[in-house]
Design an enzyme around this catalytic site. Sequence first.
Site: not given
Length: 670
Positions: A104, A300, A2
């Site tokens: 958590d 990639i 977050c």
Amino acid sequence: MCGIAGVFHRDPTRPIDPQLLVNMAAIQHHRGPDGFGYKTLKDKGVGFSHARLSIIDLNESRGRQPFITEDERLMLTKNGELYDYQRIRAELTADGAQFQTKSDSEIILHLFPRMGLEKTLEHLRGEFAFALYDQHDDAMYLVRDRFGVKPLYWTQTDNGVVFGSELKVLFAHPEVHREIDEEGLFHQLIQTMVPGTTAFKGIHQVKPGHVVKINRNRNGLKIDEHKYWDISFPQADEHDINPNEDYYIEAVREKLLEAVQHRMTADVPVGAYLSGGIDSCSILGLSQAISQEPVKAFTIGFDDKEYDETPIAKEMADKVGADQHVLSLSAEHLYENFERTIWHTERTIYNTLGVAKMLMSQEVNSVNYKVVMTGEGSDELFAGYPSFRNDMFLYGLSDLDKHQRKIWKSSLEQNNALFRGAMLPKEEYNSKAISSFVGFTPTCLQPWLHCDSIAMNLLTKDRQHALSEYDPGAAIADTFDLSMLQGRHPLDKAQYVWIKTMLEGQILTWGGDRVDMANSMEARPAFLDHHLAEFATRVPPQLRIKGPVEKYVLKEAMKGLLPETLYKRQKFAFMAPPAHRDEKKWAALMKLVNEYASEDQIKQAGLLDASAVAEMIKNQGSSEHHHDRVQMDAVINHVIGVQIMQQKFVATDVPKQAARRAQELGWQAA
């Protein structure tokens, strides 16, 4: 995973604007697009906000942060993941704890009152950054994980402390001063940052493994910083002289498997990044062995065959039955996304690998994945970089035959010729200050410190004067803990220095979290599990680098998983092709120079000397040596980067930008 933000006022009666907290969450919407939350405590002068990326406990209302305990003693906002939390929840529940969510993060609120912060941190395993306010002590704690996987910045204003997951979050607060300072600018141009600093005056990072505690008292705010963890190598004479190879090989295999198993925990699918290196191949192999379904592997690909690792990555994916997804990138496409990358990295980048990784995280997001495991940390712990082999050959093998040393060193240089000027220095550079701390100047810092005179010449005359007595090596060395260096083997010293500088300031920043979270994607570096790391420090140096073979113990531990091609190959640094190797890429780079670093724009920004920049670019093609041009490519990238940073974070009204973003998202305080 977050984004967090918050304010802690000097005066507890000073009100906090809830919409400002929401705006600070909105400007980092990319870190947490799944919802937002904010909380303030009445007459406590503290407020937190949170932008949520839901990975554990997907119930939006139940898992919404910030969390406040029922007695309102504690308030928490956290970014990152804590592993093995289910076991801790069970133990706490047996002790009478009552949990309100499946998150958590909530274990912190139950551990802290029982055992205090220091003991709580011993129980936290994972990648995290959090802010915790405790009414009993009227104190706020800013905490960052052991290696600095997750970012956390803070600054002091006239009225208190402002913190956030990104610099732009702090800049969204109208009281935060925005100015690039002399030292910060200089270090942006030479790539290597001073740990704990940023490019901006008065803006700090919480250092990895550190806690910043802010207390209110009669005189205002008291701010203390202390270290709760550090990577600690044994004394040189404590390493096994005649080690049992099988013991170390089996232990590394066991501990890496455990780290991978923990990082497979999620309420959403978990994929893996896959290059042609042993690190990501090991992670994919172990995660595929654990998984019941084919693991999604993201690769990639570059259009320059000398830098492209797609063939080996494909061989690995086929070997283990993974579902490979390849993103092929053209040279000019990377520079087309350079500006957006700098907006997210908030620091300069020397190579467009950072752009490539941002585009890859965008690709991951587009196929509805939020989590991937990565191989970062392996080279740091098991001595994989060519710079470590160079230091081992020079300082760590005193009894090595001169002829053999010459052969090994020649092989190293030949196999890494593409990376001289970046991963290896074009010539030896000695920093007296660093050598006085370490005993030598580790090779990893030499290419960048060697740019000091180039960087100084690019600054305006007043900035050159202000820095006339400044020693970048001394500034970096002053942040090292001498007790972690004294009596250590030279290879241990070199790895310690890299971990304290390049790992946190580059690999985990513009090569990690910032470009991953730019597209709401959480990366989990299993090698940086601190249980594995603490064991890796005890692996004898001669098993990390055995003869000319880097990461020997890891290669042997993973031998059954790896394609034979990869098992036998020397370490090949993963980076994007430099601009000078390709006409289209060079044209794209020059387009950016014209857009952001023209004479008028440089003069307007007031950071650099326009004539010196023009002369440097003009002379870029004059050298016949690849390593000179690699180094100058890096400096040109840095010049463009600081110009973009000045425009995006100083010249732009960031508080208004954050307010507009909140309005666009419909994120409004109740």
